[in-house]
Motif scaffolding. Structure first.
Motif, PDB file in Angstrom:
ATOM      1  N   PRO A  43      57.636 -16.652  31.824  1.00 15.96           N
ATOM      2  CA  PRO A  43      57.387 -15.609  32.791  1.00 15.96           C
ATOM      3  C   PRO A  43      56.100 -14.847  32.557  1.00 15.96           C
ATOM      4  O   PRO A  43      55.723 -14.034  33.359  1.00 15.96           O
ATOM      5  CB  PRO A  43      58.595 -14.675  32.597  1.00 15.96           C
ATOM      6  CG  PRO A  43      58.955 -14.849  31.176  1.00 15.96           C
ATOM      7  CD  PRO A  43      58.671 -16.291  30.865  1.00 15.96           C
ATOM      8  N   ASP A  44      55.436 -15.073  31.464  1.00 14.71           N
ATOM      9  CA  ASP A  44      54.292 -14.241  31.126  1.00 14.71           C
ATOM     10  C   ASP A  44      52.967 -14.869  31.513  1.00 14.71           C
ATOM     11  O   ASP A  44      51.928 -14.477  31.048  1.00 14.71           O
ATOM     12  CB  ASP A  44      54.283 -13.958  29.624  1.00 14.71           C
ATOM     13  CG  ASP A  44      54.504 -15.223  28.819  1.00 14.71           C
ATOM     14  OD1 ASP A  44      53.649 -15.530  27.972  1.00 14.71           O
ATOM     15  OD2 ASP A  44      55.514 -15.890  29.046  1.00 14.71           O
ATOM     16  N   GLY A  45      52.960 -15.826  32.411  1.00 14.59           N
ATOM     17  CA  GLY A  45      51.709 -16.408  32.865  1.00 14.59           C
ATOM     18  C   GLY A  45      51.948 -17.800  33.385  1.00 14.59           C
ATOM     19  O   GLY A  45      53.055 -18.310  33.390  1.00 14.59           O
ATOM     20  N   ALA A  76      58.803  -4.741  29.367  1.00 17.22           N
ATOM     21  CA  ALA A  76      58.404  -6.069  29.848  1.00 17.22           C
ATOM     22  C   ALA A  76      59.248  -7.137  29.173  1.00 17.22           C
ATOM     23  O   ALA A  76      59.509  -7.055  27.969  1.00 17.22           O
ATOM     24  CB  ALA A  76      56.925  -6.318  29.562  1.00 17.22           C
ATOM     25  N   VAL A  77      59.681  -8.130  29.959  1.00 17.61           N
ATOM     26  CA  VAL A  77      60.331  -9.301  29.381  1.00 17.61           C
ATOM     27  C   VAL A  77      59.397 -10.486  29.537  1.00 17.61           C
ATOM     28  O   VAL A  77      58.733 -10.649  30.553  1.00 17.61           O
ATOM     29  CB  VAL A  77      61.705  -9.600  30.031  1.00 17.61           C
ATOM     30  CG1 VAL A  77      62.679  -8.478  29.789  1.00 17.61           C
ATOM     31  CG2 VAL A  77      61.568  -9.891  31.513  1.00 17.61           C
ATOM     32  N   ARG A  78      59.344 -11.306  28.481  1.00 14.46           N
ATOM     33  CA  ARG A  78      58.499 -12.491  28.482  1.00 14.46           C
ATOM     34  C   ARG A  78      59.089 -13.495  27.519  1.00 14.46           C
ATOM     35  O   ARG A  78      59.969 -13.172  26.706  1.00 14.46           O
ATOM     36  CB  ARG A  78      57.061 -12.128  28.086  1.00 14.46           C
ATOM     37  CG  ARG A  78      56.950 -11.575  26.689  1.00 14.46           C
ATOM     38  CD  ARG A  78      55.564 -11.036  26.376  1.00 14.46           C
ATOM     39  NE  ARG A  78      54.506 -11.980  26.678  1.00 14.46           N
ATOM     40  CZ  ARG A  78      53.219 -11.758  26.384  1.00 14.46           C
ATOM     41  NH1 ARG A  78      52.869 -10.619  25.784  1.00 14.46           N
ATOM     42  NH2 ARG A  78      52.309 -12.656  26.676  1.00 14.46           N
ATOM     43  N   ARG A  79      58.597 -14.715  27.585  1.00 12.46           N
ATOM     44  CA  ARG A  79      59.151 -15.788  26.753  1.00 12.46           C
ATOM     45  C   ARG A  79      58.913 -15.539  25.272  1.00 12.46           C
ATOM     46  O   ARG A  79      59.794 -15.775  24.445  1.00 12.46           O
ATOM     47  CB  ARG A  79      58.553 -17.131  27.172  1.00 12.46           C
ATOM     48  CG  ARG A  79      59.158 -18.307  26.431  1.00 12.46           C
ATOM     49  CD  ARG A  79      58.672 -19.617  27.004  1.00 12.46           C
ATOM     50  NE  ARG A  79      57.235 -19.755  26.916  1.00 12.46           N
ATOM     51  CZ  ARG A  79      56.581 -20.878  27.209  1.00 12.46           C
ATOM     52  NH1 ARG A  79      57.253 -21.922  27.638  1.00 12.46           N
ATOM     53  NH2 ARG A  79      55.271 -20.938  27.110  1.00 12.46           N
ATOM     54  N   HIS A  80      57.718 -15.039  24.950  1.00  5.40           N
ATOM     55  CA  HIS A  80      57.382 -14.791  23.548  1.00  5.40           C
ATOM     56  C   HIS A  80      56.914 -13.347  23.400  1.00  5.40           C
ATOM     57  O   HIS A  80      55.709 -13.070  23.488  1.00  5.40           O
ATOM     58  CB  HIS A  80      56.284 -15.753  23.076  1.00  5.40           C
ATOM     59  CG  HIS A  80      56.657 -17.201  23.185  1.00  5.40           C
ATOM     60  ND1 HIS A  80      57.688 -17.758  22.444  1.00  5.40           N
ATOM     61  CD2 HIS A  80      56.141 -18.202  23.954  1.00  5.40           C
ATOM     62  CE1 HIS A  80      57.785 -19.048  22.745  1.00  5.40           C
ATOM     63  NE2 HIS A  80      56.867 -19.339  23.653  1.00  5.40           N
ATOM     64  N   PRO A  81      57.817 -12.414  23.142  1.00  4.78           N
ATOM     65  CA  PRO A  81      57.413 -11.010  22.984  1.00  4.78           C
ATOM     66  C   PRO A  81      56.459 -10.854  21.800  1.00  4.78           C
ATOM     67  O   PRO A  81      56.632 -11.483  20.761  1.00  4.78           O
ATOM     68  CB  PRO A  81      58.741 -10.284  22.725  1.00  4.78           C
ATOM     69  CG  PRO A  81      59.803 -11.224  23.191  1.00  4.78           C
ATOM     70  CD  PRO A  81      59.275 -12.597  22.994  1.00  4.78           C
ATOM     71  N   TRP A 130      60.374  -7.448  25.444  1.00  2.00           N
ATOM     72  CA  TRP A 130      61.645  -8.079  25.099  1.00  2.00           C
ATOM     73  C   TRP A 130      61.595  -9.561  25.432  1.00  2.00           C
ATOM     74  O   TRP A 130      60.790 -10.001  26.260  1.00  2.00           O
ATOM     75  CB  TRP A 130      62.789  -7.451  25.889  1.00  2.00           C
ATOM     76  CG  TRP A 130      63.019  -5.992  25.672  1.00  2.00           C
ATOM     77  CD1 TRP A 130      62.518  -5.210  24.673  1.00  2.00           C
ATOM     78  CD2 TRP A 130      63.832  -5.137  26.483  1.00  2.00           C
ATOM     79  NE1 TRP A 130      62.971  -3.919  24.801  1.00  2.00           N
ATOM     80  CE2 TRP A 130      63.783  -3.835  25.894  1.00  2.00           C
ATOM     81  CE3 TRP A 130      64.612  -5.328  27.618  1.00  2.00           C
ATOM     82  CZ2 TRP A 130      64.467  -2.748  26.438  1.00  2.00           C
ATOM     83  CZ3 TRP A 130      65.293  -4.247  28.155  1.00  2.00           C
ATOM     84  CH2 TRP A 130      65.216  -2.971  27.563  1.00  2.00           C
ATOM     85  N   GLY A 131      62.498 -10.318  24.860  1.00  2.00           N
ATOM     86  CA  GLY A 131      62.684 -11.709  25.236  1.00  2.00           C
ATOM     87  C   GLY A 131      63.391 -11.799  26.579  1.00  2.00           C
ATOM     88  O   GLY A 131      64.055 -10.852  27.035  1.00  2.00           O
ATOM     89  N   ILE A 132      63.277 -12.955  27.202  1.00  2.00           N
ATOM     90  CA  ILE A 132      63.847 -13.126  28.534  1.00  2.00           C
ATOM     91  C   ILE A 132      65.365 -13.029  28.524  1.00  2.00           C
ATOM     92  O   ILE A 132      65.995 -12.759  29.545  1.00  2.00           O
ATOM     93  CB  ILE A 132      63.389 -14.478  29.141  1.00  2.00           C
ATOM     94  CG1 ILE A 132      63.674 -14.533  30.637  1.00  2.00           C
ATOM     95  CG2 ILE A 132      64.003 -15.643  28.393  1.00  2.00           C
ATOM     96  CD1 ILE A 132      62.913 -13.505  31.431  1.00  2.00           C
TER      97      ILE A 132
END
Length: 304
Positions: A3-5, A232-237, A248-250
């Motif tokens: 989700p982060d790009g 923010a949630v993303r695959r690799h915090p 945070w993690g997803i």
């Protein structure tokens, strides 16, 4: 899920994040002699399958076209490129049919001229630069397996998208969309607004970002400047959450939905993100919370 790009570049892809890098790439292949061009080819590309001859001028095929003129590159910008790079020949087809005819002469394609059906014609092609973040349309097998470099425009629209997002959030917070409509209809609705749901304060509210690439980071910077807390949630915090308050993690997406007053979706559309928000996710959110989808429509499943 990323989700982060956009999806990470493969060994056949490279990401060009700045206009300066694009300029340098345009300048780099131009040489004063045929021998210099040949040496550069051997040094940077290994065995070149697409064209055995050296050349005097770099040929760039510009094809940023769309049925919606908003996404078509204006001719005056191409004229500006021609003035700034007089040693480069720019090929400017009017339509896809003409692009197909010119493609065999192109060393570089700027835009979306290359398709699975015409890639075999691209015998000189070394580089494709697209002006969007996504390169999904170009990931067909023949291109992926070739030595042609693909670069994208990741981050190019981050500031504009962030400003637009903040504008939309403030619109809902201050009911500007309702007052705009009333103004157009020459109605004074002060009492109506006062009797309805209360106005919101963006300052002190909590904004949740799903996706934390260039756009997500630009939104976080502006939201925090206005006094909002940003999660923010993303695959690799990252260990350092900046410019968000927390990363945070997803797997913590359900918690994000429950805690935030605003949810902004900015991930790429992938098999994992398709339909990531539906009725069960919306039911977790606070009454009156707002979802803004900056990504592709199918991120939200409106049927479940």
């Amino acid at each position: 899920m990323p989700p982060d790009g956009e999806r990470r570049a493969s060994s056949r892809e490279r990401v060009s994040a700045t206009p300066t890098a694009i300029k340098q790439r345009l300048k780099q292949p131009v040489a004063s002699t045929r021998a210099a061009v040949a040496r550069r080819r051997l040094a940077t590309a290994g065995t070149l399958w697409h064209h055995p001859r050296s050349m005097d001028r770099l040929r760039v095929l510009e094809f940023i076209r769309h049925k919606d003129r908003t996404w078509t590159l204006p001719r005056h910008l191409v004229n500006d490129l021609e003035r700034r790079y007089p040693d480069v020949t720019f090929l400017v087809p009017a339509d896809q049919a003409e692009a197909d005819r010119l493609l065999p002469d192109a060393d570089v394609v700027l835009g979306w001229a290359v398709k699975p059906a015409n890639f075999a014609l691209a015998r000189r092609l070394r580089w494709i630069q697209v002006t969007a973040a996504s390169v999904s349309a170009l990931l067909f097998p023949a291109l992926v397996e070739s030595p042609v470099i693909v670069t994208n425009g990741r981050g190019l629209h981050a500031a504009a998208m962030a400003e637009h997002t903040i504008g939309v959030l403030l619109m809902f917070a201050r009911k500007l969309h309702l007052t705009r409509d009333a103004q157009r209809e020459h109605r004074w609705i002060q009492a109506t607004l006062a009797d309805g749901p209360p106005f919101l304060s963006f300052e002190g509210s909590t904004l949740g970002l799903v996706g934390f690439g260039a756009i997500g980071r630009a939104i976080a910077t502006r939201a925090r400047a206005l006094g909002a807390r940003v999660l923010a949630v993303r695959r690799h915090p990252a260990a350092d959450p900046a410019p968000a308050d927390e990363q945070w993690g997803i797997d913590r997406l359900p918690e994000l939905l429950e805690r935030c007053d605003w949810i902004v979706l900015a991930p790429p559309l992938t098999a994992e993100t398709r339909g990531m928000i539906g009725a069960p996710e919306l039911a977790r959110m606070k009454p009156g919370a707002v979802v803004v989808n900056l990504g592709r429509g199918p991120l939200v499943d409106e049927g479940r």
